[in-house]
Design an enzyme around this catalytic site. Structure first.
Site, short mmCIF file in Angstrom:
data_model
loop_
_atom_site.label_atom_id
_atom_site.label_comp_id
_atom_site.label_asym_id
_atom_site.label_seq_id
_atom_site.Cartn_x
_atom_site.Cartn_y
_atom_site.Cartn_z
N HIS A 138 -20.26 4.31 91.53
CA HIS A 138 -19.53 3.06 91.29
C HIS A 138 -19.39 2.28 92.57
CE1 HIS A 138 -15.26 3.88 92.63
NE2 HIS A 138 -15.60 5.13 92.44
N ASP B 189 -14.56 6.10 99.15
CA ASP B 189 -14.49 5.99 97.69
C ASP B 189 -14.68 4.56 97.26
OD1 ASP B 189 -13.95 6.23 95.02
OD2 ASP B 189 -11.89 6.89 95.25
N GLU C 289 -14.80 1.60 87.92
CA GLU C 289 -14.59 3.03 87.72
C GLU C 289 -13.14 3.39 87.96
OE1 GLU C 289 -14.25 7.30 88.99
OE2 GLU C 289 -13.74 5.51 90.07
N GLU C 290 -12.53 2.73 88.96
CA GLU C 290 -11.17 3.09 89.35
C GLU C 290 -10.16 2.87 88.22
OE1 GLU C 290 -10.76 4.88 91.66
OE2 GLU C 290 -11.99 4.40 93.40
N ASP D 30 -19.98 9.89 93.91
CA ASP D 30 -18.84 8.98 94.00
C ASP D 30 -18.36 8.92 95.45
OD1 ASP D 30 -16.36 7.71 93.79
OD2 ASP D 30 -15.91 8.52 91.83
N HIS E 2 -7.66 6.43 98.21
CA HIS E 2 -7.01 5.32 97.49
C HIS E 2 -5.98 4.54 98.32
CE1 HIS E 2 -8.13 6.70 93.12
NE2 HIS E 2 -9.17 6.59 93.93
#
Ligand SMILES: *[C@@H]1O[C@H](CO)[C@@H](O)[C@H](O)[C@H]1NC(C)=O
Ligand SMILES: *[C@@H]1O[C@H](CO)[C@@H](O)[C@H](O)[C@H]1NC(C)=O
Ligand SMILES: *[C@@H]1O[C@H](CO)[C@@H](O)[C@H](O)[C@H]1NC(C)=O
Ligand SMILES: *[C@@H]1O[C@H](CO)[C@@H](O)[C@H](O)[C@H]1NC(C)=O
Length: 702
Positions: free
Chosen positions: A347, A357, A394-395, A423, A507
């Site tokens: 993604h 990420d 995707e998140e 990922d 994140h």
């Protein structure tokens, strides 16, 4: 300017005629020289393989460049690029142009999806001594730009709570039972939980909700020494994909449910939640009184659980709104079997800058595109079609990949050989992999060909084996990344690989290029290794005349799963259906292996075996689909795979056979007899799934 949009047709993509690549003569001859050099200096180790395939794999490895990987990552992470925002469109264009500039057939596919953004949040604590603190809920740092989205939980409802705080440890059911034992009832309170204990964000909120909490505050314990800072964003949506088009693709102008539809509402929590920094959580936790924390929670550093006397006034305002998301594809048509597909996916959207990420993976994807394009210039064409996919959103819950899989389900089911996911490709040191078991061997073999990024003279395999007693390959039951729709919904054999795990800036606004160059991968050698393993796996799956699938390995794993299961069950439940089905599966796997050996031998003799190879390969490809069940898991029918999928119960002891796991833990309210019957039924369902896989592998009707 956006390039024209091409919608996939019945064959996944329309075959666009593309102009011949402009050949740079000099480069061409240079590559021919490299090729000649390789042929001279890399004697063929395996006489069975056609020499050209091996040569192309060696060339693929030799084309690696940590500099290009670093430059891709730099470009992708200049700005935060949350799905549905303008900077995210810039990354879409960047990836699209990259594929185009490398003369690859390129597509962009759009969907409409319900996304979620924060508008306002506040948290004020009133302490027993009369003082109050109005907490700042942004991630404070000089480096964090104003374009970084504040920490929030996507799909949290807007709401407010003014109540006492209780610490609930990880927020598991067992944690609430421990609180009950202390006489603590969280009903009407704001619960403060630490993340961990195997529970997802959405799981913490769901359990808090069912225990009567008004709101959830969630923090992540961070080890400062590892560079851990910041606040962890994330989704709290249940299930995967666009909530307004559950089970079908959210194409523009297509059917959409309303926000108040019950099927939509059940995807969202009913109470608001927010992620907190460790520092904020510490201030509140330190002010709690009440019973002492249970002994098992002592590692939290806390002494008392509350409730109160600290009161918090918490508000969250968020907005759910429909946005456009973009998947980008590059297609390399197969020469001999253009209608068989090997799919590589990663993604592109990120909560913030996304250096780990997901864009460490995107950098690898772009580098693979570059290297495949170079191979094509010197004459390589894969046997089967390769598709490189860059997913959006995707998140928010694997939205881009899920919509695409839902749209193309029939063609994927009939034609996709494998899905290879990456990922958070580079998080730190150490190689990790997840796979469906027929791909274990291929992964091992490929890692023997790739240099280890951290030890001179060793291969990835040697280091991987040295740091683990037994090489362990995870199974893909989690709902973690874009392999979910491919494996758990469409039954496509899948792989997921990464370097390092549990990176501390997950994140947060600190998941930046800067962090990558300081901590994650200063010289970009781990990026090189991931791209190497990923690309080589793809080359084998696309070029090997017989698919490198090992179903004996699957059979062994099923056997292992059955043994674990048998230790959990009472005598009166019979595992015989499962035992028999695994025995038959093992026999079919042996037969397939013998057949493959024979075909390889005939191939060496020069026989024309095209149809025989195709027939065997189709059986190898389709066997995984047998594990799908049309009805899916009980209460979660989108999840069709009966061997690998998420157990409904967050505390399940099984991370395979999700239907059986559900029946085992779904005991509440059922008489023991009914529960046993439910478990027995689920065992039969798994046994029938294995029988379907067996007959697909044998390729015979009864
Ligand atoms: C807390 O601070 C925010 C931002 O500075 C402000 O908007 C809000 O009114 C304050 N709330 C209270 C209760 O003081
Ligand atoms: C907790 O309190 C609520 C509301 O007072 C009550 O309905 C619920 O039964 C209590 N739960 C337990 C486990 O005592
Ligand atoms: C009041 O209690 C809070 C929480 O324990 C503490 O942080 C704060 O310093 C105290 N304020 C005063 C004035 O004592
Ligand atoms: C690539 O690797 C070389 C050799 O280790 C190193 O000197 C160089 O700095 C690396 N490049 C980047 C961009 O990290």
């Amino acid at each position: 300017m956006s390039p024209p949009i091409t919608k996939p047709t019945a064959s996944l993509f329309s075959s666009a005629s593309k102009p011949p690549p402009p050949l740079c003569t000099f480069l061409f001859f240079l590559l021919l020289c490299i090729l000649g050099f390789y042929t001279l200096h890399h004697p063929h180790p395996n006489p069975r393989e056609p020499k050209s395939a091996l040569r192309y794999r060696n060339l693929f490895l030799s084309f690696s460049s940590n500099f290009t990987l670093a430059s891709y990552l730099r470009a992708l992470t200049l700005h935060p690029h949350l799905a549905g925002t303008q900077p995210s469109l810039d990354t879409t264009d960047y990836v699209y142009s990259h594929f185009k500039n490398h003369n690859l057939e390129t597509h962009k596919v759009e969907y409409t999806a319900l996304l979620s953004y924060p508008s306002h949040a506040s948290l004020v604590a009133h302490f027993a001594n009369g003082s109050a603190v109005n907490f700042s809920l942004t991630e404070i740092s000089g480096k964090v730009g104003p374009d970084v989205v504040p920490p929030y939980h996507a799909y949290s409802p807007s709401g407010a709570a003014h109540a006492k705080v209780v610490f609930v440890n990880y927020g598991r059911e067992e944690d609430y039972r421990s609180l009950e034992a202390l006489g603590v009832n969280v009903s009407g309170c704001v619960v403060l939980a630490r993340k961990g204990g195997g529970l997802s964000r959405g799981g913490v909120v769901k359990i808090a909700e069912s225990n009567g909490a008004l709101a959830v505050l969630l923090y992540v314990e961070r080890d400062g020494k590892r560079g851990g800072r910041g606040v962890e964003r994330g989704t709290v949506m249940r299930g995967v994909g666009d909530p307004l088009s559950p089970g079908w693709a959210g194409v523009k102008g297509g059917e959409r449910l309303g926000l108040e539809d019950s099927e939509v509402l059940e995807r969202f929590p009913k109470i608001p939640s927010l992620p907190l920094s460790c520092e904020t959580a510490d201030v509140i936790l330190g002010s709690l009184r009440g019973p002492m924390v249970p002994r098992e929670w002592r590692d939290s550093g806390l002494s008392m659980v509350g409730p109160g006397p600290t009161l918090v006034k918490f508000t969250y305002q968020g907005e759910k709104k429909e946005g456009t998301i973009h998947n980008v594809f590059a297609v390399i048509r197969g020469l001999e079997e253009p209608d068989r597909y090997v799919i590589l996916g990663n993604h592109r959207d990120a909560w913030t800058y996304g250096a780990v990420d997901p864009n460490s993976g995107t950098a690898a994807l772009l580098d693979i595109a570059r290297r495949f394009s170079l191979l094509m210039r010197i004459g390589w064409k894969p046997r089967r079609t390769i598709i490189l996919c860059s997913w959006d959103a995707e998140e928010f819950g694997m939205v881009g990949s899920t919509e695409w899989v839902e749209q193309n389900l029939v063609n994927l089911g009939a034609k996709v050989v494998a899905y290879l996911n990456v990922d958070c490709a580079v998080q730190g040191p150490g190689f990790f992999a997840g796979a469906t078991p027929q791909l274990d061997n291929l992964l091992r073999e490929v890692t023997k060909k790739v240099k280890d990024p951290d030890s001179e003279g060793a291969t990835v395999f040697e280091k991987w084996a040295a740091t683990n007693q037994v090489i362990s390959i995870e199974r893909l039951s989690g709902v973690d990344s874009d392999f979910v729709p491919f494996l758990q919904h469409a039954g496509v054999p899948s792989i997921d690989i990464y370097y390092g795990r549990d990176f501390p800036v997950y994140h947060t606004a600190f998941d930046s290029y800067d962090w990558m160059t300081k901590h994650g991968d200063p010289l970009f050698h781990r990026h090189v290794a991931v791209a190497g393993v990923w690309g080589l796996v793809a080359l084998h799956l696309s070029d090997d005349s017989i698919l490198p699938f090992d179903y004996l390995s699957y059979a062994e794993q099923l056997e292992g799963h059955k043994d674990v299961l048998s230790n959990l069950l009472v005598q009166s439940i019979s595992l015989n259906p499962l035992i028999t089905s695994i025995q038959e599966f093992t026999l079919a796997a042996k037969e397939a292996e013998d057949e493959a050996r024979q075909l390889r031998w005939q191939e060496r003799r020069g026989d024309n075996l095209a149809l025989k190879l195709r027939a065997l390969n189709d059986r190898l490809m389709l066997a995984e689909r047998g594990f799908l069940d049309a009805d899916g898991l009980r209460g979660r029918h989108w999840f069709k795979h009966l061997i690998y999928g998420p157990p409904g119960d967050y505390e399940s002891k099984l991370d395979f056979f999700p239907g059986i796991a559900d029946a085992i833990s779904g005991s509440t309210g059922k008489s023991p007899r009914d529960q046993q019957a439910a478990i027995q039924h689920e065992i039969w369902r798994v046994a029938r799934a294995i029988e379907r896989a067996t007959s697909a592998l044998k390729g015979q009707l009864t």
